[in-house]
Design an enzyme around this catalytic site. Structure first.
Site, PDB file in Angstrom:
ATOM      1  N   HIS A  17     -79.885  78.903   8.424  1.00  0.00           N
ATOM      2  CA  HIS A  17     -80.843  78.616   9.510  1.00  0.00           C
ATOM      3  C   HIS A  17     -81.518  79.906   9.975  1.00  0.00           C
ATOM      4  CE1 HIS A  17     -78.134  74.965  10.481  1.00  0.00           C
ATOM      5  NE2 HIS A  17     -79.271  74.470  10.030  1.00  0.00           N
ATOM      6  N   LYS A  41     -73.896  60.460  16.868  1.00  0.00           N
ATOM      7  CA  LYS A  41     -73.004  61.315  16.079  1.00  0.00           C
ATOM      8  C   LYS A  41     -71.881  61.882  16.938  1.00  0.00           C
ATOM      9  CE  LYS A  41     -75.615  63.095  12.174  1.00  0.00           C
ATOM     10  NZ  LYS A  41     -76.034  64.342  11.541  1.00  0.00           N
ATOM     11  N   ARG A  94     -83.367  74.269   0.512  1.00  0.00           N
ATOM     12  CA  ARG A  94     -82.397  75.114  -0.192  1.00  0.00           C
ATOM     13  C   ARG A  94     -82.461  74.897  -1.692  1.00  0.00           C
ATOM     14  NH1 ARG A  94     -77.766  72.698   3.501  1.00  0.00           N
ATOM     15  NH2 ARG A  94     -79.091  70.950   2.906  1.00  0.00           N
ATOM     16  N   SER A 132     -74.203  73.066   7.266  1.00  0.00           N
ATOM     17  CA  SER A 132     -73.313  73.003   8.435  1.00  0.00           C
ATOM     18  C   SER A 132     -72.071  72.178   8.095  1.00  0.00           C
ATOM     19  CB  SER A 132     -74.051  72.376   9.614  1.00  0.00           C
ATOM     20  OG  SER A 132     -75.155  73.172   9.973  1.00  0.00           O
TER      21      SER A 132
HETATM   22  O1  PNS Z   1     -80.384  69.712  10.507  1.00  0.00           O
HETATM   23  P1  PNS Z   1     -80.686  68.320  10.065  1.00  0.00           P
HETATM   24  O2  PNS Z   1     -79.546  67.411  10.434  1.00  0.00           O
HETATM   25  O3  PNS Z   1     -81.058  68.252   8.623  1.00  0.00           O
HETATM   26  O4  PNS Z   1     -81.957  67.861  10.910  1.00  0.00           O
HETATM   27  C1  PNS Z   1     -82.509  66.576  10.725  1.00  0.00           C
HETATM   28  C2  PNS Z   1     -83.536  66.254  11.827  1.00  0.00           C
HETATM   29  C3  PNS Z   1     -82.920  66.493  13.193  1.00  0.00           C
HETATM   30  C4  PNS Z   1     -84.718  67.161  11.680  1.00  0.00           C
HETATM   31  C5  PNS Z   1     -83.933  64.773  11.637  1.00  0.00           C
HETATM   32  O5  PNS Z   1     -82.796  63.980  11.582  1.00  0.00           O
HETATM   33  C6  PNS Z   1     -84.832  64.290  12.757  1.00  0.00           C
HETATM   34  O6  PNS Z   1     -85.988  64.658  12.819  1.00  0.00           O
HETATM   35  N1  PNS Z   1     -84.265  63.479  13.662  1.00  0.00           N
HETATM   36  C7  PNS Z   1     -84.942  63.022  14.866  1.00  0.00           C
HETATM   37  C8  PNS Z   1     -85.335  61.567  14.750  1.00  0.00           C
HETATM   38  C9  PNS Z   1     -86.600  61.417  13.950  1.00  0.00           C
HETATM   39  O7  PNS Z   1     -87.632  61.973  14.268  1.00  0.00           O
HETATM   40  N2  PNS Z   1     -86.490  60.628  12.866  1.00  0.00           N
HETATM   41  C10 PNS Z   1     -87.594  60.388  11.983  1.00  0.00           C
HETATM   42  C11 PNS Z   1     -87.801  61.555  11.035  1.00  0.00           C
HETATM   43  S1  PNS Z   1     -89.046  61.144   9.939  1.00  0.00           S
END
Ligand code: PNS
Length: 165
Positions: A17, A41, A94, A132
């Site tokens: 990150h 979660k 990644r 993570s």
């Molecule tokens: O670190 P991560 O878990 O890969 O992050 C994922 C994240 C938080 C970016 C994604 O789950 C997200 O945007 N969640 C918020 C809900 C949302 O907007 N969902 C639609 C995405 S198209």
């Protein structure tokens, strides 16, 4: 003013990150590291703990020209980006395996907010396997994660595991 958000779970923040944040600094005037508050979660760290850790470790990557802040959000990333006045959403890639999911998310976010672009940055290959989830698993099972997560994060993880014993 070029403002971007860098959304994620950051549970916990990793050196991967930080690498993405470092790479995004020259591209924007302001970056908001946006920690998702996902009530479904069961996180290792609370949102407050994650935000606090990020604020503590960010000075190690800041360059002074780009303002970096930390905020938490609930709901849609696209909504948070719009509310923040961001023109971009930064996501790290990644490996090729990340791409399919990231592409779908980027296209959905663009459907929701056509003015906001997703910018993919490639993490250093050194961190190509760092996630993570893996960091939590390895640390909990007694493995070494030095160099893969910030020392402060490792210390907080060990503290938490110790208090939960
Ligand atoms: O670190 P991560 O878990 O890969 O992050 C994922 C994240 C938080 C970016 C994604 O789950 C997200 O945007 N969640 C918020 C809900 C949302 O907007 N969902 C639609 C995405 S198209």
């Amino acid at each position: 003013m070029r403002r971007a958000i860098f959304p994620g779970s950051f549970d916990p923040p990793t050196n991967g990150h930080l690498d993405i944040i470092k790479r995004s600094l020259p591209l924007f005037d302001e970056i908001i590291v946006a920690v998702l508050n996902n009530p479904d979660k069961h996180p290792f760290f609370t949102v407050e703990e994650r935000c606090r850790m990020l604020r503590e470790i960010l000075p190690s990557v800041s360059n002074g020209d780009c303002e970096v802040s930390v905020d938490s959000f609930s709901g849609l990333t696209a909504d948070f980006a719009r509310r923040s006045g961001a023109s971009a959403i930064v996501r790290g890639i990644r490996a090729v395996s990340d791409y399919e999911y990231e592409l779908r998310m980027a296209l959905m976010n663009r459907k929701l907010e056509p003015e906001i672009e997703t910018v993919f940055l490639m993490a250093d290959e050194e961190y190509s396997y760092v996630s993570s989830t893996l960091m939590k698993q390895v640390l909990m099972l007694g493995g070494r994660v030095a160099g893969l997560i910030p020392e402060l994060v490792e210390a907080r993880m060990r503290e938490k595991l110790e208090t939960e014993k």
